[in-house]
Design an enzyme around this catalytic site. Structure first.
Site, short mmCIF file in Angstrom:
data_model
loop_
_atom_site.label_atom_id
_atom_site.label_comp_id
_atom_site.label_asym_id
_atom_site.label_seq_id
_atom_site.Cartn_x
_atom_site.Cartn_y
_atom_site.Cartn_z
N GLY A 1 0.83 -1.20 0.00
CA GLY A 1 0.00 0.00 0.00
C GLY A 1 0.86 1.25 0.00
CG ASN A 2 -0.52 4.58 -1.48
OD1 ASN A 2 -1.34 5.23 -0.82
ND2 ASN A 2 -0.83 4.04 -2.66
NE ARG A 3 5.29 6.87 4.25
CZ ARG A 3 5.63 6.36 5.42
NH1 ARG A 3 4.82 6.49 6.45
NH2 ARG A 3 6.78 5.73 5.58
CB ALA B 1 -2.06 7.42 -3.68
#
Length: 415
Positions: free
Chosen positions: A215-217, A282
């Site tokens: 995943g990402n932030r 994102a």
């Protein structure tokens, strides 16, 4: 501001007391109008003490003031929290069997309803039809939060937190676009009035196994703010949402996805029907080539296997390619979360990305562990394909969203 706070008969009624306090501490004049069922959860004395006003539930009280007409007519905002399944049904059906439903029929001000009920009640076709009816009439209906319900089960049906309802109510009043005319219709106004806007938001999650993911932030705050700004501008908004840490705005058509491939499919399918497309999600550049069907076990007797990655499709490029191939009219806005390095700075990478992607506008921001992702503030530069001077915008994510939406509106008008 004169506020009517309607309270439905659900266990979440106790949260409405905190909402009332938020309004009064902000200097607003609040009249609490609970239903008779609501008084079974929170008594009349509580509402009177917090509002400083007598509390009535029936049209046969304070008849000399024509209270059932006066309340809704004089209100500048009506908020209903919790809005139970029964109360949503009565409001959608135009019932006038107590003081609150009479006030709702009289209202020509912004109306915000915050539902709370069991998951099955919320998902029932009758409730969804009632919500759709209310929204079509200009009533803002928030989606309920997800989490622990009254019993041991969890799911969508929790009342959003009082702070979230309060903030949404103030945004609704500031926007003014939900105020109804004398026929009970929402007016057509705003720079995107009559337009359809497709927005993506949040961070995608790429499954490694049933437990783990890449995943990402991203919190989804900026994409949600953009969807909210497009609504304020008068657009009909579809929000395709990956993982969000904030609730989606009331009034959007919400499409939930998890992975980049799911996001790609929904955006490509829906883009042709939109006037403007804003890719604020994102999106993971890579995904595991072979996600496992069972949890990967840690073992000391065998070496760990590397996780092979494959590249995800470039959604922005595919949206531009599809539009150009179909002779479409959409204005497409991309986002570029960039970091500079020894090769180039953030804007240089942004300009190169704009050229490569082919979209009309590219919103470039510099990201990092303590920048942008999850924060309430943002600082961006909007680049244009037509060579217009770069526009720098800094402030809250709502302020950035307003600037992006206004640029979209201007591009649509120019086209």
């Amino acid at each position: 501001m004169r506020v009517v706070l309607g309270v439905g008969g659900g266990i979440a009624a106790y949260k409405a007391a905190s909402l009332l306090r938020l309004f009064t501490e902000a200097g607003h004049d609040v009249t609490a109008v609970p239903t008779e069922a609501a008084l079974s959860f929170v008594g009349k004395a509580t509402w009177e003490a917090l509002s400083g006003k007598p509390v009535r539930t029936s049209v046969f009280e304070a008849v000399e003031t024509v209270n059932h007409v006066r309340l809704g007519h004089e209100a500048e905002l009506i908020v209903v929290a919790p809005a139970t399944a029964d109360l949503l049904a009565r409001a959608a059906g135009g019932h006038a069997d107590d003081l609150l439903t009479n006030a709702l029929l009289m209202a020509r001000c912004p109306v915000l309803m915050a539902p709370a009920m069991h998951t099955e009640m919320w998902r029932h076709p009758a409730t969804q039809a009632n919500v759709a009816t209310l929204r079509s009439r200009g009533v803002a209906v928030m989606d309920p939060a997800e989490g622990r319900l009254t019993g041991k089960d969890s799911g969508p049906g929790r009342l959003p937190e009082p702070e979230e309802i309060f903030a949404e109510a103030l945004r609704l009043v500031a926007a003014g676009s939900k105020t109804m005319d004398d026929a009970g219709r929402a007016p057509e106004e705003g720079p995107l009035a009559g337009r359809r806007v497709l927005v993506s938001a949040g961070g995608t999650r790429e499954a490694i196994d049933p437990v783990r993911f890449l995943g990402n932030r991203s919190s989804g705050k900026q994409g949600v703010a953009i969807a909210r700004a497009a609504l304020r501008a008068g657009a009909s908004v579809t929000l395709v949402a990956a993982h969000l840490e904030v609730p989606p705005p009331a009034g959007v058509e919400l499409v939930s996805v998890e992975s980049a491939l799911e996001l790609h499919g929904e955006m490509v399918e829906r883009a042709s029907a939109a006037d403007g497309v804003i890719m604020a999600a994102a999106v993971a550049d890579f995904r595991p080539a072979r996600p496992q069907r069972s949890k990967i076990k840690k073992r000391d007797d065998v070496p760990d296997e590397p996780i092979a990655l494959v590249r995800n499709p470039d959604i922005l490029v595919d949206l531009v390619r599809q539009r150009d191939g179909e002779g479409g009219h959409q204005i497409i806005v991309g986002f570029a979360a960039e970091t500079g390095d020894e090769g180039a700075d953030v804007l240089e990478y942004g300009r190169a990305k704009l050229e490569r992607k082919g979209c009309e506008l590219l919103v470039v921001n510099e990201v990092g562990t303590d920048r942008v992702f999850g924060q309430d503030e943002n600082s961006v530069t909007i680049l244009a394909k037509d060579g217009a001077e770069p526009q720098h915008v800094a402030g809250s994510k709502d302020e950035v969203a307003d600037a992006v939406v206004l640029r979209l509106a201007r591009a649509l008008d120019a086209r």
